[in-house]
Design a protein around this motif. Structure first.
Motif, PDB file in Angstrom:
ATOM      1  N   SER A   1      12.652  -3.443  13.999  1.00 25.05           N
ATOM      2  CA  SER A   1      12.855  -2.761  12.724  1.00 25.05           C
ATOM      3  C   SER A   1      14.232  -2.116  12.657  1.00 25.05           C
ATOM      4  N   ALA A   2      14.652  -1.500  13.764  1.00 26.30           N
ATOM      5  CA  ALA A   2      15.976  -0.877  13.784  1.00 26.30           C
ATOM      6  C   ALA A   2      17.067  -1.894  13.505  1.00 26.30           C
ATOM      7  N   ALA A   3      16.849  -3.134  13.951  1.00 24.89           N
ATOM      8  CA  ALA A   3      17.840  -4.186  13.716  1.00 24.89           C
ATOM      9  C   ALA A   3      17.712  -4.816  12.337  1.00 24.89           C
ATOM     10  N   ALA A   4      16.475  -4.937  11.833  1.00 26.30           N
ATOM     11  CA  ALA A   4      16.239  -5.734  10.634  1.00 26.30           C
ATOM     12  C   ALA A   4      16.246  -4.936   9.338  1.00 26.30           C
ATOM     13  N   LEU A   5      16.098  -3.615   9.401  1.00 28.98           N
ATOM     14  CA  LEU A   5      16.085  -2.832   8.175  1.00 28.98           C
ATOM     15  C   LEU A   5      17.481  -2.740   7.554  1.00 28.98           C
ATOM     16  N   ALA A   6      17.517  -2.728   6.254  1.00 32.29           N
ATOM     17  CA  ALA A   6      18.773  -2.472   5.554  1.00 32.29           C
ATOM     18  C   ALA A   6      19.155  -1.008   5.751  1.00 32.29           C
ATOM     19  N   PRO A   7      20.440  -0.663   5.605  1.00 32.46           N
ATOM     20  CA  PRO A   7      20.830   0.750   5.693  1.00 32.46           C
ATOM     21  C   PRO A   7      19.999   1.595   4.735  1.00 32.46           C
ATOM     22  N   GLY A   8      19.453   2.687   5.250  1.00 35.72           N
ATOM     23  CA  GLY A   8      18.598   3.545   4.445  1.00 35.72           C
ATOM     24  C   GLY A   8      17.161   3.074   4.363  1.00 35.72           C
ATOM     25  N   GLY A   9      16.854   1.900   4.942  1.00 37.92           N
ATOM     26  CA  GLY A   9      15.486   1.396   4.946  1.00 37.92           C
ATOM     27  C   GLY A   9      14.619   2.173   5.923  1.00 37.92           C
ATOM     28  N   GLU A  10      13.307   2.003   5.806  1.00 35.10           N
ATOM     29  CA  GLU A  10      12.416   2.791   6.649  1.00 35.10           C
ATOM     30  C   GLU A  10      11.259   1.992   7.215  1.00 35.10           C
ATOM     31  N   LEU A  11      10.860   2.441   8.380  1.00 37.92           N
ATOM     32  CA  LEU A  11       9.665   1.942   9.059  1.00 37.92           C
ATOM     33  C   LEU A  11       8.552   2.959   8.869  1.00 37.92           C
ATOM     34  N   ARG A  12       7.401   2.509   8.403  1.00 31.98           N
ATOM     35  CA  ARG A  12       6.227   3.366   8.344  1.00 31.98           C
ATOM     36  C   ARG A  12       5.116   2.707   9.160  1.00 31.98           C
ATOM     37  N   LEU A  13       4.600   3.456  10.105  1.00 31.89           N
ATOM     38  CA  LEU A  13       3.557   2.912  10.960  1.00 31.89           C
ATOM     39  C   LEU A  13       2.508   3.964  11.232  1.00 31.89           C
ATOM     40  N   VAL A  14       1.309   3.499  11.543  1.00 32.65           N
ATOM     41  CA  VAL A  14       0.228   4.380  11.952  1.00 32.65           C
ATOM     42  C   VAL A  14      -0.141   4.022  13.384  1.00 32.65           C
ATOM     43  N   VAL A  15      -0.281   5.030  14.222  1.00 35.34           N
ATOM     44  CA  VAL A  15      -0.703   4.839  15.613  1.00 35.34           C
ATOM     45  C   VAL A  15      -1.657   5.966  15.965  1.00 35.34           C
ATOM     46  N   GLN A  16      -2.422   5.773  17.015  1.00 40.84           N
ATOM     47  CA  GLN A  16      -3.260   6.861  17.491  1.00 40.84           C
ATOM     48  C   GLN A  16      -2.367   7.972  18.033  1.00 40.84           C
ATOM     49  N   ARG A  17      -2.741   9.207  17.762  1.00 40.08           N
ATOM     50  CA  ARG A  17      -1.879  10.347  18.059  1.00 40.08           C
ATOM     51  C   ARG A  17      -1.625  10.512  19.555  1.00 40.08           C
ATOM     52  N   ARG A  18      -2.484   9.966  20.395  1.00 38.12           N
ATOM     53  CA  ARG A  18      -2.283  10.117  21.839  1.00 38.12           C
ATOM     54  C   ARG A  18      -1.162   9.224  22.364  1.00 38.12           C
ATOM     55  N   HIS A  19      -0.674   8.303  21.525  1.00 29.94           N
ATOM     56  CA  HIS A  19       0.402   7.425  21.976  1.00 29.94           C
ATOM     57  C   HIS A  19       1.756   8.087  21.720  1.00 29.94           C
ATOM     58  N   PRO A  20       2.602   8.190  22.736  1.00 30.76           N
ATOM     59  CA  PRO A  20       3.885   8.904  22.616  1.00 30.76           C
ATOM     60  C   PRO A  20       4.963   8.044  21.960  1.00 30.76           C
ATOM     61  N   VAL A  21       4.992   8.042  20.631  1.00 35.30           N
ATOM     62  CA  VAL A  21       5.945   7.188  19.931  1.00 35.30           C
ATOM     63  C   VAL A  21       7.123   7.964  19.344  1.00 35.30           C
TER      64      VAL A  21
ATOM     65  N   ALA B   1      10.223   6.455   9.925  1.00 31.11           N
ATOM     66  CA  ALA B   1      11.508   6.421  10.640  1.00 31.11           C
ATOM     67  C   ALA B   1      12.517   5.746   9.735  1.00 31.11           C
ATOM     68  N   THR B   2      13.617   6.446   9.438  1.00 28.68           N
ATOM     69  CA  THR B   2      14.590   5.973   8.455  1.00 28.68           C
ATOM     70  C   THR B   2      15.894   5.591   9.131  1.00 28.68           C
ATOM     71  N   LYS B   3      16.401   4.439   8.765  1.00 24.53           N
ATOM     72  CA  LYS B   3      17.685   3.980   9.286  1.00 24.53           C
ATOM     73  C   LYS B   3      18.824   4.702   8.567  1.00 24.53           C
ATOM     74  N   ALA B   4      19.890   4.960   9.269  1.00 27.73           N
ATOM     75  CA  ALA B   4      21.030   5.654   8.664  1.00 27.73           C
ATOM     76  C   ALA B   4      21.566   4.866   7.473  1.00 27.73           C
ATOM     77  N   PRO B   5      21.951   5.547   6.386  1.00 29.69           N
ATOM     78  CA  PRO B   5      22.527   4.835   5.246  1.00 29.69           C
ATOM     79  C   PRO B   5      23.881   4.259   5.590  1.00 29.69           C
ATOM     80  N   ALA B   6      24.312   3.325   4.780  1.00 28.55           N
ATOM     81  CA  ALA B   6      25.632   2.728   4.989  1.00 28.55           C
ATOM     82  C   ALA B   6      26.709   3.772   4.797  1.00 28.55           C
ATOM     83  N   ALA B   7      27.769   3.680   5.597  1.00 27.07           N
ATOM     84  CA  ALA B   7      28.893   4.605   5.464  1.00 27.07           C
ATOM     85  C   ALA B   7      29.580   4.377   4.126  1.00 27.07           C
ATOM     86  N   PRO B   8      30.014   5.435   3.461  1.00 22.51           N
ATOM     87  CA  PRO B   8      30.723   5.275   2.168  1.00 22.51           C
ATOM     88  C   PRO B   8      31.987   4.420   2.353  1.00 22.51           C
ATOM     89  N   ALA B   9      32.301   3.679   1.300  1.00 17.82           N
ATOM     90  CA  ALA B   9      33.497   2.840   1.355  1.00 17.82           C
ATOM     91  C   ALA B   9      34.716   3.689   1.654  1.00 17.82           C
TER      92      ALA B   9
END
Length: 358
Positions: free
Chosen positions: A299-319, A344-352
């Motif tokens: 996801s960190a590689a494939a998301l567009a700048p400013g894109g986000e990953l939303r996931l659900v996991v059991q709380r006992r898992h250290p993510v 988890a949000t990817k950093a937006p693109a740097a301004p031109a």
């Protein structure tokens, strides 16, 4: 070994199973469905000079795509590792019987706490002469024979596959948050008794998407999250990753027009505006965060700048630390029962021109 992946093998058990196989299998076209012990079984078959074919519903790490049904037979023998769900076993047994020659044998093995002790009675009917052939350390090998006169040829040919899948296809109402919709499922694929609690929590916290957005549903199952996002954002382009070929078959009907990406190379199908996931973290009985790590890195590689990953996991898992190491912003959106929803949000693109500013 007969133990699930991630557990210590039980000494001598694999040796006894392989010895049994070598005594019972005959030269000819034998058949080994994919299962956690496949490599060891195939090595022994190879050493004995036996020929075999392979079938797995699940995509393999080497890029081999799973298939809903076995290759065309007829085969002489088949070996099945007992699946965790009874309906998945019933489907596998019917599929295997359809590509075995009359009189062919089916071997089924598994552990007592996986239900192997009651499996024999489910083999009676499709098979004759069902019985226990080997016992060791709370595991059993069962055997049955295909009745003489049984129909052969319900394997992977186009007509045969369509006929078999139509027989096992089920449609039932599913409530995805905006009312019930007809939902297609197949045996062993997610969705038998409705939406699980973790997915339900994530459904309540899906991201908003701009017009024309592209999103990815990782571990899509039968397509619940993708269908919900498409309902909220009708113009969005849906890309699904699901390693179970039967679940994919259902998702194609439940999310019309969706695209599918391979498990091993899905990040190349981006960039995505969002990735949503209720990721698996079991391999056999053992728990592993490897799929979650792969999801976060991809996801960190494939998301567009400013894109986000939303996931659900059991709380006992250290993510949380895993997410913070790869994303600019991390937030916990929901914490209910054993589950947590993370954004988890990817950093937006740097301004031109920012790179050249002094």
């Amino acid at each position: 070994d007969l133990t699930p992946a991630g557990e210590q093998p039980r000494p001598g058990l694999l040796g006894r199973l392989l010895g049994f196989l070598m005594r019972r299998f005959t030269r000819g076209r034998d058949f080994v469905p994919g299962h956690p012990d496949r490599e060891a079984i195939e090595a022994a078959l190879r050493a004995a000079g036996l020929a075999w074919s392979r079938w797995s519903r699940m995509d393999a790490a080497d890029g081999t795509e799973g298939t809903p049904l076995p290759p065309e037979g007829p085969f002489r023998s088949a070996l099945i590792r007992l699946p965790p769900a009874r309906e998945a076993f019933d489907f596998a047994l019917a599929a295997v019987v359809g590509v075995l020659a009359p009189g062919g044998r089916v071997l089924v093995y598994g552990a007592g706490d996986e239900g192997i002790g009651s499996t024999g009675r489910h083999m009676v009917g499709p098979l004759d002469d069902v019985g226990v052939r080997a016992v060791g350390q709370r595991c059993r090998v069962l055997e049955g024979r295909v009745p003489v006169g049984a129909e052969v040829g319900s394997g992977a040919g186009a007509r045969g596959e369509a006929r078999v899948l139509a027989r096992w296809r089920a449609v039932a109402p599913m409530d995805l948050g905006w009312g019930e919709v007809p939902w297609v499922r197949y045996p062993g694929a997610f969705g038998r008794s409705g939406v699980d609690a973790g997915t339900r929590l994530l459904l309540e916290h899906l991201p908003g998407l701009p017009p024309g957005a592209v999103f990815l549903d990782f571990g899509a199952g039968t397509g619940v999250l993708a269908a919900a996002l498409r309902h909220r954002c009708p113009g969005a382009r849906a890309v699904l990753v699901e390693p179970d070929a039967l679940a994919r078959a259902a998702a194609r009907e439940n999310v019309p027009g969706a695209e599918f990406a391979p498990l091993g190379s899905w990040s190349g199908a981006g960039p995505f505006d969002a990735v949503v996931a209720n990721p698996p973290y079991h391999r056999g009985k053992a728990e592993t965060l490897d799929p979650v790590r792969a999801l976060v890195a991809g996801s960190a590689a494939a998301l567009a700048p400013g894109g986000e990953l939303r996931l659900v996991v059991q709380r006992r898992h250290p993510v949380e630390a895993l997410l913070r190491a790869s994303f600019a912003e991390v937030a916990r959106l929901a914490d209910h029962g054993p589950y947590r929803v993370w954004r988890a949000t990817k950093a937006p693109a740097a301004p031109a021109g920012a790179a050249g500013a002094a």
